[in-house]
Design a protein around this motif. Sequence first.
Motif, PDB file in Angstrom:
ATOM      1  N   ALA A 146       0.831  -1.206   0.000  1.00 29.85           N
ATOM      2  CA  ALA A 146       0.000   0.000   0.000  1.00 29.85           C
ATOM      3  C   ALA A 146       0.864   1.253   0.000  1.00 29.85           C
ATOM      4  N   ASP A 147       1.917   1.232   0.791  1.00 30.11           N
ATOM      5  CA  ASP A 147       2.828   2.373   0.858  1.00 30.11           C
ATOM      6  C   ASP A 147       3.501   2.611  -0.492  1.00 30.11           C
ATOM      7  N   ALA A 148       3.971   1.546  -1.125  1.00 34.20           N
ATOM      8  CA  ALA A 148       4.647   1.669  -2.416  1.00 34.20           C
ATOM      9  C   ALA A 148       3.714   2.214  -3.482  1.00 34.20           C
ATOM     10  N   LEU A 149       2.502   1.682  -3.534  1.00 31.19           N
ATOM     11  CA  LEU A 149       1.530   2.165  -4.515  1.00 31.19           C
ATOM     12  C   LEU A 149       1.170   3.616  -4.234  1.00 31.19           C
ATOM     13  N   GLY A 150       1.063   3.953  -2.955  1.00 29.96           N
ATOM     14  CA  GLY A 150       0.764   5.330  -2.594  1.00 29.96           C
ATOM     15  C   GLY A 150       1.826   6.300  -3.067  1.00 29.96           C
ATOM     16  N   ARG A 151       3.076   5.895  -3.007  1.00 31.23           N
ATOM     17  CA  ARG A 151       4.159   6.786  -3.432  1.00 31.23           C
ATOM     18  C   ARG A 151       4.119   7.049  -4.932  1.00 31.23           C
ATOM     19  N   VAL A 152       3.611   6.089  -5.696  1.00 35.89           N
ATOM     20  CA  VAL A 152       3.450   6.318  -7.141  1.00 35.89           C
ATOM     21  C   VAL A 152       2.430   7.429  -7.376  1.00 35.89           C
ATOM     22  N   GLY A 153       1.321   7.392  -6.636  1.00 37.81           N
ATOM     23  CA  GLY A 153       0.402   8.524  -6.581  1.00 37.81           C
ATOM     24  C   GLY A 153      -0.440   8.803  -7.795  1.00 37.81           C
ATOM     25  N   THR A 154      -0.569   7.846  -8.707  1.00 38.86           N
ATOM     26  CA  THR A 154      -1.380   8.051  -9.900  1.00 38.86           C
ATOM     27  C   THR A 154      -2.865   7.921  -9.571  1.00 38.86           C
ATOM     28  N   SER A 167     -12.445  -3.313   0.760  1.00 34.43           N
ATOM     29  CA  SER A 167     -12.654  -4.739   0.495  1.00 34.43           C
ATOM     30  C   SER A 167     -11.938  -5.648   1.485  1.00 34.43           C
ATOM     31  N   PHE A 168     -10.799  -5.218   2.015  1.00 31.27           N
ATOM     32  CA  PHE A 168     -10.083  -6.046   2.978  1.00 31.27           C
ATOM     33  C   PHE A 168     -10.704  -5.907   4.368  1.00 31.27           C
ATOM     34  N   THR A 169     -10.459  -6.906   5.188  1.00 29.70           N
ATOM     35  CA  THR A 169     -10.967  -6.890   6.556  1.00 29.70           C
ATOM     36  C   THR A 169      -9.837  -7.253   7.517  1.00 29.70           C
ATOM     37  N   GLY A 170     -10.088  -7.024   8.815  1.00 28.63           N
ATOM     38  CA  GLY A 170      -9.155  -7.447   9.845  1.00 28.63           C
ATOM     39  C   GLY A 170      -7.776  -6.840   9.710  1.00 28.63           C
ATOM     40  N   ALA A 171      -6.751  -7.673   9.925  1.00 27.03           N
ATOM     41  CA  ALA A 171      -5.370  -7.205   9.900  1.00 27.03           C
ATOM     42  C   ALA A 171      -4.974  -6.702   8.521  1.00 27.03           C
ATOM     43  N   ASP A 172      -5.516  -7.314   7.459  1.00 30.01           N
ATOM     44  CA  ASP A 172      -5.212  -6.848   6.106  1.00 30.01           C
ATOM     45  C   ASP A 172      -5.704  -5.418   5.901  1.00 30.01           C
ATOM     46  N   ARG A 173      -6.894  -5.117   6.391  1.00 32.35           N
ATOM     47  CA  ARG A 173      -7.439  -3.770   6.230  1.00 32.35           C
ATOM     48  C   ARG A 173      -6.600  -2.747   6.995  1.00 32.35           C
ATOM     49  N   LEU A 174      -6.221  -3.062   8.214  1.00 24.74           N
ATOM     50  CA  LEU A 174      -5.392  -2.141   8.987  1.00 24.74           C
ATOM     51  C   LEU A 174      -4.049  -1.920   8.299  1.00 24.74           C
ATOM     52  N   ALA A 175      -3.516  -2.964   7.690  1.00 28.64           N
ATOM     53  CA  ALA A 175      -2.246  -2.828   6.981  1.00 28.64           C
ATOM     54  C   ALA A 175      -2.383  -1.885   5.787  1.00 28.64           C
ATOM     55  N   VAL A 176      -3.485  -2.005   5.055  1.00 27.76           N
ATOM     56  CA  VAL A 176      -3.728  -1.105   3.926  1.00 27.76           C
ATOM     57  C   VAL A 176      -3.845   0.339   4.415  1.00 27.76           C
ATOM     58  N   LEU A 177      -4.611   0.545   5.488  1.00 25.31           N
ATOM     59  CA  LEU A 177      -4.781   1.894   6.028  1.00 25.31           C
ATOM     60  C   LEU A 177      -3.458   2.460   6.512  1.00 25.31           C
ATOM     61  N   GLN A 178      -2.621   1.622   7.115  1.00 25.11           N
ATOM     62  CA  GLN A 178      -1.308   2.077   7.566  1.00 25.11           C
ATOM     63  C   GLN A 178      -0.465   2.577   6.412  1.00 25.11           C
ATOM     64  N   GLY A 179      -0.519   1.849   5.290  1.00 24.08           N
ATOM     65  CA  GLY A 179       0.350   2.185   4.179  1.00 24.08           C
ATOM     66  C   GLY A 179      -0.154   3.291   3.277  1.00 24.08           C
ATOM     67  N   MET A 180      -1.466   3.480   3.209  1.00 25.45           N
ATOM     68  CA  MET A 180      -2.001   4.369   2.186  1.00 25.45           C
ATOM     69  C   MET A 180      -1.792   5.849   2.489  1.00 25.45           C
ATOM     70  N   GLY A 181      -1.344   6.180   3.708  1.00 18.66           N
ATOM     71  CA  GLY A 181      -1.060   7.580   4.000  1.00 18.66           C
ATOM     72  C   GLY A 181       0.024   8.168   3.113  1.00 18.66           C
ATOM     73  N   SER A 182       0.873   7.318   2.547  1.00 16.69           N
ATOM     74  CA  SER A 182       1.939   7.809   1.670  1.00 16.69           C
ATOM     75  C   SER A 182       1.406   8.304   0.333  1.00 16.69           C
ATOM     76  N   CYS A 183       0.133   8.023   0.047  1.00 19.02           N
ATOM     77  CA  CYS A 183      -0.488   8.529  -1.189  1.00 19.02           C
ATOM     78  C   CYS A 183      -0.985   9.938  -0.912  1.00 19.02           C
ATOM     79  N   ARG A 184      -0.163  10.911  -1.197  1.00 18.63           N
ATOM     80  CA  ARG A 184      -0.479  12.302  -0.860  1.00 18.63           C
ATOM     81  C   ARG A 184      -1.313  12.936  -1.970  1.00 18.63           C
ATOM     82  N   ARG A 185      -2.540  12.420  -2.047  1.00 19.70           N
ATOM     83  CA  ARG A 185      -3.544  12.916  -2.963  1.00 19.70           C
ATOM     84  C   ARG A 185      -4.767  13.304  -2.146  1.00 19.70           C
ATOM     85  N   LEU A 186      -5.444  14.364  -2.558  1.00 24.15           N
ATOM     86  CA  LEU A 186      -6.575  14.886  -1.804  1.00 24.15           C
ATOM     87  C   LEU A 186      -7.674  13.845  -1.615  1.00 24.15           C
TER      88      LEU A 186
END
Length: 295
Positions: A146-154, A167-186
Amino acid sequence: MKHAALAVVMSARAALAAGALPVTLEAAEREALAQRVAEARVKHPEAFKRVGALRQGLAHLDRQKRGPLAPVTSWLNGVPDSTWALADALVFSGEVDPALPRTAQVAWQAGLLEALGGRRDVKTEPLLRAALNAPGLAPPVRRAAADALGRVGTDGAVEALTRAAGSFTGADRLAVLQGMGSCRRLAITALLAQLLARATSEAEQLVLVKALSVNGNRWALETPRGAPRPAEVPRLRSAAAGALVRVYVSSSGRLKTEARDALRVVEAPDTLVLLAQSRALDPAGVDALLGVLAR
């Protein structure tokens, strides 16, 4: 002709080898990736050798680690011209010995993703989207994807992250939320703020506060590659600050402390106004934070 021959060789090699992640790519995407990898192998052979050598040394790195995972990312970041060597390891040639400790495998997978995301090459978006949705990933690896994709930022990255958050649940969902902050898009900032407003568990609230802190980080947004869409930055920082102020004035304990620290990282121009407007909800807390920010 040479490139076509290399692509054929690479395709044959891919059929015999396995990558570090169980990614599923469309046929055209896989073919395009194999072509780029084959060309890069000729142009930057040293990068492939160094990435391969690091894979061979994973057992040693794992034994020497001081934290939960070996610092694979820092080693990979030191390999120049390695975008497609990293991609090759992820998809075609990076499978590690299954006898290695699980920590070594997780460090390798997460390190490859983090290093590749740091290159911010938009041509890697299909691979990173596939990595984000790969089955059976450990949470640190899912977060790294999630972090890597966020840095691409497209726009495609924004769409994939938004879909994954729902779509993800549980630990997978929290992991996505943790990583997606790197996507600095509005759009991602707005989504994180919306999710934070609806979150009921402190664990998810803490993850979202941290994600907004990363997302609206003033210093990062002011670096040359920090914001994929510079025009969005003022509204992005304001949206992050607004969400964090709402949490700060309505919470206590660790959550309040984390929201306070995040506001200091975001440092949006309208933070003082937002706090003043919310003062009635927490006069003592707002006055304390206003004093800190004023200094």
